[in-house]
Design an enzyme around this catalytic site. Sequence first.
Site, mmCIF file in Angstrom:
data_model
loop_
_atom_site.group_PDB
_atom_site.id
_atom_site.type_symbol
_atom_site.label_atom_id
_atom_site.label_comp_id
_atom_site.label_asym_id
_atom_site.label_seq_id
_atom_site.Cartn_x
_atom_site.Cartn_y
_atom_site.Cartn_z
ATOM 1 N N SER A 74 15.669 -9.607 -13.222
ATOM 2 C CA SER A 74 15.277 -9.457 -11.817
ATOM 3 C C SER A 74 16.432 -8.869 -11.017
ATOM 4 O O SER A 74 17.520 -8.603 -11.541
ATOM 5 C CB SER A 74 14.875 -10.812 -11.236
ATOM 6 O OG SER A 74 16.018 -11.632 -11.068
ATOM 7 N N SER A 76 18.022 -10.455 -8.572
ATOM 8 C CA SER A 76 18.696 -11.536 -7.839
ATOM 9 C C SER A 76 20.216 -11.477 -7.899
ATOM 10 O O SER A 76 20.882 -12.129 -7.103
ATOM 11 C CB SER A 76 18.221 -12.898 -8.354
ATOM 12 O OG SER A 76 18.732 -13.153 -9.650
ATOM 13 N N LYS A 131 23.338 -16.767 -12.405
ATOM 14 C CA LYS A 131 23.804 -16.782 -11.014
ATOM 15 C C LYS A 131 25.334 -16.889 -11.023
ATOM 16 O O LYS A 131 25.968 -16.994 -12.071
ATOM 17 C CB LYS A 131 23.231 -17.974 -10.232
ATOM 18 C CG LYS A 131 21.722 -18.118 -10.252
ATOM 19 C CD LYS A 131 20.994 -17.071 -9.445
ATOM 20 C CE LYS A 131 19.481 -17.268 -9.508
ATOM 21 N NZ LYS A 131 18.746 -16.140 -8.899
ATOM 22 N N SER A 222 17.140 -14.325 -3.922
ATOM 23 C CA SER A 222 17.609 -15.157 -5.030
ATOM 24 C C SER A 222 17.125 -16.587 -4.876
ATOM 25 O O SER A 222 17.375 -17.235 -3.846
ATOM 26 C CB SER A 222 19.147 -15.138 -5.090
ATOM 27 O OG SER A 222 19.630 -16.055 -6.057
#
Length: 263
Positions: A74, A76, A131, A222
């Site tokens: 993705s 994010s 992340k 996100s």
Amino acid sequence: MIWFEKILVTVTLLSGLIWLLDKLVLRKQRGEPNELTGENPEPWYVDYAKAFFPVLLVILVVRSFIVEPFKIPSNSMMPTLLTGDFIFVNKFKYGLRLPITNKKFVTLAEPQRGDVVVFRPPHKPNEDWIKRVVGLPGDRIAYKDTVLTINGKPMAYKELGPYQAFGSGMPVNGWDEKIENLGGVEHPILEAPMPPGVDPGNGEWVVPAGHYFVMGDDRDNSEDTRFWQGQFLPESNLRGKAMRIFFNWDGGLNTDRFFKAIP
């Protein structure tokens, strides 16, 4: 991809057990090959097990304890990581963990602020996410009007201007690109232009012991700790540290991403 890990472990164990069973039992039952014809062949499943077990074992050991490939699914983590990036994940940086269960049996280090980590989110334990660690155990985290504050100290930012996106990243084209100084770790972030005070990610948190606060570099795109309804990332859910991009495929090969470092 926990399903792939389960399949790999199952097939490796099965082929190893067949090989061991043949060595201890089945070979004796078959007897020795005929001296004249050389016949008395191994069953097909034994032949396949002996051929594939060493290969599968090496793949399992490397993937579980040394390095694992991971595809960015993705936007994010834009602009640091793009959709379609294939990266290497260091599986031993923080310690050695058992496949499938992810239970740590050797501790080597702890995540540092600014590390980009792969993990299993507490509310979706069968998925692997990626992340950046912004909060360590005991930290007081605040996020308001695009400014991240850690233990009362606002992070420093440098404006880079509108972001020039391409491919799957076009939905964030023109967003504000900045360099964030995260306690000495400088990395790019994206922010959607919006009026002050309306950012849905605004809030304050205290990171509990044994947990981490993680955020995506694409701050307004996100699903990270800000939106986990009071949950944080447990240390036991860590999978490894992102090391380096080795290529990008987003409808075609992007040669600019070859072996690019991850800040």
